[in-house]
Design a protein around this motif. Structure first.
Motif, PDB file in Angstrom:
ATOM      1  N   LYS A 198       9.108   1.190   5.129  1.00  0.00           N
ATOM      2  CA  LYS A 198       8.416   2.100   4.224  1.00  0.00           C
ATOM      3  C   LYS A 198       7.412   2.936   5.004  1.00  0.00           C
ATOM      4  CE  LYS A 198       5.278   1.784   0.215  1.00  0.00           C
ATOM      5  NZ  LYS A 198       4.607   0.813  -0.691  1.00  0.00           N
ATOM      6  N   THR A 199       7.538   4.246   4.915  1.00  0.00           N
ATOM      7  CA  THR A 199       6.575   5.139   5.552  1.00  0.00           C
ATOM      8  C   THR A 199       5.349   5.289   4.647  1.00  0.00           C
ATOM      9  OG1 THR A 199       8.328   6.371   6.669  1.00  0.00           O
ATOM     10  CG2 THR A 199       6.198   7.457   6.461  1.00  0.00           C
ATOM     11  N   LEU A 253       0.841  -1.190   0.000  1.00  0.00           N
ATOM     12  CA  LEU A 253       0.000   0.000   0.000  1.00  0.00           C
ATOM     13  C   LEU A 253       0.878   1.244   0.000  1.00  0.00           C
ATOM     14  CD1 LEU A 253      -2.918   1.083   0.199  1.00  0.00           C
ATOM     15  CD2 LEU A 253      -2.671   0.992   2.696  1.00  0.00           C
ATOM     16  N   ASP A 254       0.608   2.172  -0.933  1.00  0.00           N
ATOM     17  CA  ASP A 254       1.442   3.361  -1.085  1.00  0.00           C
ATOM     18  C   ASP A 254       0.878   4.603  -0.416  1.00  0.00           C
ATOM     19  OD1 ASP A 254       3.624   2.386  -2.923  1.00  0.00           O
ATOM     20  OD2 ASP A 254       1.876   1.866  -4.132  1.00  0.00           O
ATOM     21  N   ALA A 255      -0.451   4.717  -0.346  1.00  0.00           N
ATOM     22  CA  ALA A 255      -1.046   5.925   0.213  1.00  0.00           C
ATOM     23  C   ALA A 255      -2.485   5.644   0.615  1.00  0.00           C
ATOM     24  CB  ALA A 255      -0.995   7.078  -0.790  1.00  0.00           C
ATOM     25  N   VAL A 256      -2.988   6.478   1.528  1.00  0.00           N
ATOM     26  CA  VAL A 256      -4.365   6.377   2.015  1.00  0.00           C
ATOM     27  C   VAL A 256      -4.993   7.764   1.975  1.00  0.00           C
ATOM     28  CG1 VAL A 256      -5.854   5.743   3.963  1.00  0.00           C
ATOM     29  CG2 VAL A 256      -3.704   4.496   3.572  1.00  0.00           C
ATOM     30  N   ILE A 257      -6.246   7.825   1.534  1.00  0.00           N
ATOM     31  CA  ILE A 257      -7.037   9.038   1.636  1.00  0.00           C
ATOM     32  C   ILE A 257      -8.157   8.795   2.646  1.00  0.00           C
ATOM     33  CG2 ILE A 257      -8.753  10.493   0.466  1.00  0.00           C
ATOM     34  CD1 ILE A 257      -7.062  10.327  -2.041  1.00  0.00           C
ATOM     35  N   ILE A 258      -8.301   9.714   3.595  1.00  0.00           N
ATOM     36  CA  ILE A 258      -9.410   9.687   4.545  1.00  0.00           C
ATOM     37  C   ILE A 258     -10.314  10.882   4.228  1.00  0.00           C
ATOM     38  CG2 ILE A 258     -10.085   9.806   6.971  1.00  0.00           C
ATOM     39  CD1 ILE A 258      -8.529   7.272   6.290  1.00  0.00           C
ATOM     40  N   LEU A 287       3.836  -0.873  11.764  1.00  0.00           N
ATOM     41  CA  LEU A 287       4.923  -1.069  12.721  1.00  0.00           C
ATOM     42  C   LEU A 287       5.497  -2.474  12.593  1.00  0.00           C
ATOM     43  CD1 LEU A 287       4.990  -0.083  16.462  1.00  0.00           C
ATOM     44  CD2 LEU A 287       5.457  -2.427  15.803  1.00  0.00           C
ATOM     45  N   ILE A 288       4.630  -3.472  12.601  1.00  0.00           N
ATOM     46  CA  ILE A 288       5.082  -4.867  12.541  1.00  0.00           C
ATOM     47  C   ILE A 288       5.766  -5.164  11.212  1.00  0.00           C
ATOM     48  CG2 ILE A 288       4.273  -7.257  12.456  1.00  0.00           C
ATOM     49  CD1 ILE A 288       2.050  -6.322  14.455  1.00  0.00           C
ATOM     50  N   GLN A 289       5.141  -4.738  10.119  1.00  0.00           N
ATOM     51  CA  GLN A 289       5.710  -5.041   8.806  1.00  0.00           C
ATOM     52  C   GLN A 289       7.023  -4.300   8.574  1.00  0.00           C
ATOM     53  OE1 GLN A 289       4.709  -7.447   6.772  1.00  0.00           O
ATOM     54  NE2 GLN A 289       3.208  -7.921   8.374  1.00  0.00           N
ATOM     55  N   ASN A 290       7.142  -3.092   9.101  1.00  0.00           N
ATOM     56  CA  ASN A 290       8.413  -2.367   8.974  1.00  0.00           C
ATOM     57  C   ASN A 290       9.514  -3.019   9.802  1.00  0.00           C
ATOM     58  OD1 ASN A 290       7.712  -0.464   7.083  1.00  0.00           O
ATOM     59  ND2 ASN A 290       7.208   1.135   8.577  1.00  0.00           N
ATOM     60  N   GLN A 291       9.153  -3.589  10.955  1.00  0.00           N
ATOM     61  CA  GLN A 291      10.140  -4.305  11.761  1.00  0.00           C
ATOM     62  C   GLN A 291      10.664  -5.538  11.033  1.00  0.00           C
ATOM     63  OE1 GLN A 291       7.752  -4.967  15.257  1.00  0.00           O
ATOM     64  NE2 GLN A 291       8.658  -3.241  16.368  1.00  0.00           N
ATOM     65  N   GLU A 296       7.547   6.661  12.830  1.00  0.00           N
ATOM     66  CA  GLU A 296       8.088   6.775  11.472  1.00  0.00           C
ATOM     67  C   GLU A 296       7.313   5.922  10.477  1.00  0.00           C
ATOM     68  OE1 GLU A 296      10.421   3.410  13.431  1.00  0.00           O
ATOM     69  OE2 GLU A 296       9.462   5.295  14.014  1.00  0.00           O
ATOM     70  N   HIS A 297       6.189   5.358  10.904  1.00  0.00           N
ATOM     71  CA  HIS A 297       5.495   4.373  10.069  1.00  0.00           C
ATOM     72  C   HIS A 297       4.416   4.983   9.169  1.00  0.00           C
ATOM     73  CE1 HIS A 297       7.728   1.506  12.376  1.00  0.00           C
ATOM     74  NE2 HIS A 297       7.187   1.957  13.498  1.00  0.00           N
ATOM     75  N   THR A 298       3.746   6.007   9.659  1.00  0.00           N
ATOM     76  CA  THR A 298       2.776   6.717   8.818  1.00  0.00           C
ATOM     77  C   THR A 298       2.975   8.215   8.983  1.00  0.00           C
ATOM     78  OG1 THR A 298       1.046   6.756  10.539  1.00  0.00           O
ATOM     79  CG2 THR A 298       1.050   4.867   9.020  1.00  0.00           C
ATOM     80  N   GLN A 299       2.699   8.952   7.918  1.00  0.00           N
ATOM     81  CA  GLN A 299       2.871  10.405   7.942  1.00  0.00           C
ATOM     82  C   GLN A 299       1.633  11.060   7.347  1.00  0.00           C
ATOM     83  OE1 GLN A 299       5.422  12.439   9.184  1.00  0.00           O
ATOM     84  NE2 GLN A 299       3.877  13.996   8.754  1.00  0.00           N
ATOM     85  N   ALA A 300       1.033  11.999   8.077  1.00  0.00           N
ATOM     86  CA  ALA A 300      -0.189  12.669   7.632  1.00  0.00           C
ATOM     87  C   ALA A 300       0.124  13.892   6.787  1.00  0.00           C
ATOM     88  CB  ALA A 300      -1.029  13.079   8.837  1.00  0.00           C
ATOM     89  N   TYR A 301      -0.674  14.078   5.728  1.00  0.00           N
ATOM     90  CA  TYR A 301      -0.573  15.246   4.853  1.00  0.00           C
ATOM     91  C   TYR A 301      -1.966  15.832   4.648  1.00  0.00           C
ATOM     92  CZ  TYR A 301       3.995  13.251   3.737  1.00  0.00           C
ATOM     93  OH  TYR A 301       5.263  12.727   3.820  1.00  0.00           O
TER      94      TYR A 301
END
Length: 241
Positions: free
Chosen positions: A86-87, A52-57, A76-80, A106-111
């Motif tokens: 990947k953020t 998954l590359d991006a999410v829209i809410i 968190l788990i998959q990045n570990q 560092e796992h998700t970043q809001a824009y």
């Protein structure tokens, strides 16, 4: 552009299902639209969490954000476990303090979705809907093709110009015609059809469905006001535009 419905229900998911949400793919880029109840489990039938590359809410009602917390832990788990962490970018409006809870370490970043014009291969436009909380309809354009998601909304005249000439209009239809004007912030199948007709879209897909009655009646309602193809979103089916 490939669009896969992950859930079709409004408010809460029926058994073994999910609330209204969609996976949109183009050129290997995978975008999730809304992340409510049951969505994360449904998503993994088609792609892995790390794909998954991006999410829209679109807004902060629980049937659109309930699985965001689960998504945080999944990342968190998959990045570990990953060789290359990947953020994940999450886009939403910042009119609500919950915006800040979308970023998780560092796992998700809001824009800010309202100030975003490009996500991967998609050109993004948004407009405010008629809903009890601040909510954004979303238009995605790529390679001359376009899809519009109304998100949650009551009838709003300006949505017809926003959706003008789209290849696909994905419209909420949380009400039957007899409930028009009685429940704010949602449309009937008839109103979704009228919006599609005014916007001259090529086809209409209904989602965010009610939990009572025969949802196939929503198609008949839409046909009163819209002359082109109308369908109810089918979970797991790939739609190409």
């Amino acid at each position: 552009m490939k669009i896969i419905p992950l859930g079709i229900w409004g408010g809460y998911p029926k058994a073994n299902s999910a609330t209204s949400s969609f996976l949109v793919e183009e050129d290997g880029f995978r975008l999730l639209l809304d992340c409510g109840s049951g969505v994360l489990a449904s998503l993994q039938n088609y792609i892995s969490i790390q794909q998954l590359d991006a999410v829209i809410i679109t807004h902060y009602h629980h049937d659109h954000i309930a699985d965001v917390g689960a998504l945080h832990y999944a990342k968190l788990i998959q990045n570990q476990l990953a060789d290359q962490p990947k953020t994940l970018a999450i886009y939403a409006h910042d009119r609500d303090e919950q915006f800040h809870s979308l970023s998780y370490k560092e796992h998700t970043q809001a824009y800010n979705l309202a100030k975003t014009s490009q996500i991967g291969p998609f050109t993004i436009e948004t407009t405010k809907t008629d809903h009890p909380v601040y909510c954004l309809a979303v238009r995605l354009d790529t390679k001359g093709k376009s899809v519009v998601f109304t998100a949650d909304t009551g009838w709003k005249e300006s949505l017809s110009s926003f959706a003008q000439n789209a290849d696909l209009l994905v419209s909420e239809a949380n009400l039957y015609q007899g409930y028009e004007g009685k429940i704010p912030g949602h449309m009937s199948g008839r109103q979704a059809g009228a919006l599609a007709e005014q916007a001259a879209v090529k086809q209409l897909m209904l989602t965010h469905l009610p939990h009572f009655g025969d949802v196939n009646n929503l198609i008949e309602e839409a046909k009163q006001t819209y002359t082109n193809l109308t369908t109810i979103a089918t979970v797991g089916k790939s739609y190409f535009i």
